[in-house]
Scaffold this motif. Structure first.
Motif, PDB file in Angstrom:
ATOM      1  N   THR A   1      34.247   9.676   4.296  1.00 51.87           N
ATOM      2  CA  THR A   1      33.455  10.825   4.741  1.00 51.87           C
ATOM      3  C   THR A   1      33.179  11.761   3.562  1.00 51.87           C
ATOM      4  OG1 THR A   1      34.529  10.649   6.890  1.00 51.87           O
ATOM      5  CG2 THR A   1      33.356  12.707   6.417  1.00 51.87           C
ATOM      6  N   GLY A   2      34.169  11.943   2.701  1.00 54.93           N
ATOM      7  CA  GLY A   2      33.959  12.785   1.513  1.00 54.93           C
ATOM      8  C   GLY A   2      32.919  12.187   0.589  1.00 54.93           C
ATOM      9  N   ALA A   3      32.959  10.843   0.453  1.00 58.98           N
ATOM     10  CA  ALA A   3      31.964  10.170  -0.398  1.00 58.98           C
ATOM     11  C   ALA A   3      30.558  10.360   0.162  1.00 58.98           C
ATOM     12  CB  ALA A   3      32.285   8.684  -0.514  1.00 58.98           C
ATOM     13  N   VAL A   4      30.429  10.247   1.485  1.00 61.13           N
ATOM     14  CA  VAL A   4      29.115  10.427   2.123  1.00 61.13           C
ATOM     15  C   VAL A   4      28.615  11.845   1.899  1.00 61.13           C
ATOM     16  CG1 VAL A   4      27.910  10.516   4.334  1.00 61.13           C
ATOM     17  CG2 VAL A   4      29.443   8.631   3.838  1.00 61.13           C
ATOM     18  N   SER A   5      29.502  12.854   2.096  1.00 61.36           N
ATOM     19  CA  SER A   5      29.100  14.254   1.894  1.00 61.36           C
ATOM     20  C   SER A   5      28.668  14.493   0.461  1.00 61.36           C
ATOM     21  CB  SER A   5      30.267  15.176   2.260  1.00 61.36           C
ATOM     22  OG  SER A   5      30.623  15.012   3.600  1.00 61.36           O
ATOM     23  N   SER A   6      29.436  13.926  -0.503  1.00 62.40           N
ATOM     24  CA  SER A   6      29.092  14.096  -1.916  1.00 62.40           C
ATOM     25  C   SER A   6      27.737  13.472  -2.229  1.00 62.40           C
ATOM     26  CB  SER A   6      30.177  13.442  -2.773  1.00 62.40           C
ATOM     27  OG  SER A   6      29.817  13.501  -4.129  1.00 62.40           O
ATOM     28  N   THR A 104      28.020   3.310   2.184  1.00 61.25           N
ATOM     29  CA  THR A 104      29.302   3.976   2.434  1.00 61.25           C
ATOM     30  C   THR A 104      29.564   4.119   3.929  1.00 61.25           C
ATOM     31  OG1 THR A 104      28.992   5.222   0.372  1.00 61.25           O
ATOM     32  CG2 THR A 104      30.664   6.037   1.885  1.00 61.25           C
ATOM     33  N   ARG A 105      28.515   4.470   4.679  1.00 60.19           N
ATOM     34  CA  ARG A 105      28.687   4.599   6.133  1.00 60.19           C
ATOM     35  C   ARG A 105      29.039   3.255   6.768  1.00 60.19           C
ATOM     36  NH1 ARG A 105      23.661   8.706   7.467  1.00 60.19           N
ATOM     37  NH2 ARG A 105      24.788  10.645   7.036  1.00 60.19           N
ATOM     38  N   LEU A 106      28.378   2.191   6.295  1.00 60.17           N
ATOM     39  CA  LEU A 106      28.691   0.858   6.813  1.00 60.17           C
ATOM     40  C   LEU A 106      30.135   0.483   6.506  1.00 60.17           C
ATOM     41  CD1 LEU A 106      25.441  -1.165   5.960  1.00 60.17           C
ATOM     42  CD2 LEU A 106      26.292  -0.567   8.227  1.00 60.17           C
ATOM     43  N   ASN A 107      30.581   0.801   5.267  1.00 57.92           N
ATOM     44  CA  ASN A 107      31.975   0.524   4.893  1.00 57.92           C
ATOM     45  C   ASN A 107      32.944   1.289   5.781  1.00 57.92           C
ATOM     46  OD1 ASN A 107      31.254  -1.217   2.855  1.00 57.92           O
ATOM     47  ND2 ASN A 107      31.286   0.324   1.252  1.00 57.92           N
ATOM     48  N   LEU A 108      32.615   2.569   6.059  1.00 55.71           N
ATOM     49  CA  LEU A 108      33.468   3.372   6.929  1.00 55.71           C
ATOM     50  C   LEU A 108      33.544   2.770   8.325  1.00 55.71           C
ATOM     51  CD1 LEU A 108      32.475   7.035   5.934  1.00 55.71           C
ATOM     52  CD2 LEU A 108      34.687   5.946   5.601  1.00 55.71           C
ATOM     53  N   LEU A 109      32.383   2.320   8.838  1.00 53.77           N
ATOM     54  CA  LEU A 109      32.380   1.694  10.168  1.00 53.77           C
ATOM     55  C   LEU A 109      33.222   0.422  10.181  1.00 53.77           C
ATOM     56  CD1 LEU A 109      28.631   2.117  11.214  1.00 53.77           C
ATOM     57  CD2 LEU A 109      30.606   3.220  12.263  1.00 53.77           C
ATOM     58  N   GLU A 110      33.088  -0.391   9.112  1.00 49.30           N
ATOM     59  CA  GLU A 110      33.873  -1.624   9.020  1.00 49.30           C
ATOM     60  C   GLU A 110      35.367  -1.313   8.952  1.00 49.30           C
ATOM     61  OE1 GLU A 110      32.379  -3.733   5.664  1.00 49.30           O
ATOM     62  OE2 GLU A 110      30.500  -4.300   6.651  1.00 49.30           O
ATOM     63  N   GLN A 111      35.725  -0.262   8.165  1.00 45.08           N
ATOM     64  CA  GLN A 111      37.137   0.119   8.057  1.00 45.08           C
ATOM     65  C   GLN A 111      37.681   0.604   9.392  1.00 45.08           C
ATOM     66  OE1 GLN A 111      37.329   2.967   4.876  1.00 45.08           O
ATOM     67  NE2 GLN A 111      37.000   1.444   3.283  1.00 45.08           N
ATOM     68  N   LYS A 112      36.865   1.395  10.118  1.00 38.41           N
ATOM     69  CA  LYS A 112      37.304   1.869  11.433  1.00 38.41           C
ATOM     70  C   LYS A 112      37.502   0.696  12.394  1.00 38.41           C
ATOM     71  CE  LYS A 112      35.340   6.538  11.320  1.00 38.41           C
ATOM     72  NZ  LYS A 112      34.309   7.435  11.867  1.00 38.41           N
ATOM     73  N   GLN A 113      36.560  -0.268  12.351  1.00 37.13           N
ATOM     74  CA  GLN A 113      36.668  -1.434  13.215  1.00 37.13           C
ATOM     75  C   GLN A 113      37.915  -2.248  12.879  1.00 37.13           C
ATOM     76  OE1 GLN A 113      34.722  -2.005  15.790  1.00 37.13           O
ATOM     77  NE2 GLN A 113      35.850  -3.841  16.367  1.00 37.13           N
ATOM     78  N   ALA A 114      38.136  -2.442  11.563  1.00 40.61           N
ATOM     79  CA  ALA A 114      39.328  -3.185  11.129  1.00 40.61           C
ATOM     80  C   ALA A 114      40.600  -2.456  11.553  1.00 40.61           C
ATOM     81  CB  ALA A 114      39.305  -3.375   9.608  1.00 40.61           C
ATOM     82  N   GLN A 115      40.586  -1.115  11.439  1.00 38.87           N
ATOM     83  CA  GLN A 115      41.751  -0.323  11.839  1.00 38.87           C
ATOM     84  C   GLN A 115      42.015  -0.474  13.332  1.00 38.87           C
ATOM     85  OE1 GLN A 115      41.383   3.778  10.772  1.00 38.87           O
ATOM     86  NE2 GLN A 115      43.491   4.271  11.239  1.00 38.87           N
ATOM     87  N   LYS A 116      40.932  -0.468  14.135  1.00 42.79           N
ATOM     88  CA  LYS A 116      41.089  -0.648  15.581  1.00 42.79           C
ATOM     89  C   LYS A 116      41.688  -2.021  15.892  1.00 42.79           C
ATOM     90  CE  LYS A 116      37.423   2.430  17.256  1.00 42.79           C
ATOM     91  NZ  LYS A 116      36.090   2.489  17.913  1.00 42.79           N
ATOM     92  N   GLU A 117      41.179  -3.055  15.199  1.00 43.84           N
ATOM     93  CA  GLU A 117      41.686  -4.401  15.432  1.00 43.84           C
ATOM     94  C   GLU A 117      43.165  -4.505  15.059  1.00 43.84           C
ATOM     95  OE1 GLU A 117      39.170  -7.083  13.321  1.00 43.84           O
ATOM     96  OE2 GLU A 117      37.421  -6.703  14.591  1.00 43.84           O
TER      97      GLU A 117
END
Length: 196
Positions: A1-6, A104-117
């Motif tokens: 999220t910080g990377a996206v804001s930057s 970056t947003r796609l990576n964040l979504l993938e990380q969230k999905q992986a975290q959920k799994e």
């Protein structure tokens, strides 16, 4: 999220620069048009003169003004070229920043999905571990009851001494084997007597 804001802040800065340069470009183009209008007006004025002296004075003045205007035009065209080049660079930078934001947003979504799994797998493992513990406790209880029954049956027989202390599994097996052997010998002896 910080990377996206930057990245978004960088993109906003670049877009602000782009708007400012475009505004400057428009102003230079306006000045260029005004200079061209002025040059045209002076040319029209020159051709409307009839007297020779005024024509000569006007020729000198027009030549000087023409040189000045040409210099200004060249400078403004050079500035326009530089600004066009800068606009192209800024547009390219903005496109790259937008692409980085999307990535970056796609990576964040993938990380969230992986975290959920992973969390779901962890919960499933915890549930399975609990079931296994319950099953193990149930089996251990059954085994202990069965073992106590075996010990009770083995050492309650006539001629078998009571154990002095807590028995190991090997000692229980030895006692059971001894009883089994004695019974086998006894049965064999009965058969032999019956045949005779």
């Amino acid at each position: 999220t910080g990377a996206v804001s930057s990245l978004q802040r960088q993109m906003e800065i670049q877009e602000s620069k782009l708007r400012r340069i475009r505004s400057e470009k428009e102003m230079l183009q306006k000045q260029l048009r005004e200079q061209e209008v002025q040059l045209q007006a002076m040319s029209d004025q020159f051709f409307s003169l009839t007297e020779e002296q005024k024509q000569e004075e006007m020729m000198v003045m027009l030549a000087e003004e023409n040189r000045n205007l040409q210099q200004v035009v060249m400078e403004q065209e050079s500035q326009l070229d530089e600004q066009n080049k800068l606009i192209s660079e800024l547009q390219e930078t903005i496109s790259q920043l937008r692409a980085e934001v999307v990535t970056t947003r796609l990576n964040l979504l993938e990380q969230k999905q992986a975290q959920k799994e992973i969390q779901s797998q962890a919960e499933a493992l915890q549930h399975k571990e609990l079931q296994t513990r319950v099953a193990l406790e149930r089996i251990s209880t059954k085994f202990e009851r069965y073992r106590n029954k075996i010990i009770q049956a083995t050492f309650s027989m006539e001629g078998v001494r009571d154990p002095l202390g807590e028995l190991t599994d090997e000692e229980v097996l030895e006692a059971m084997q001894k009883i089994f052997n004695e019974r086998t010998e006894f049965q064999q002896m009965l058969k032999n007597k019956g045949s005779r």
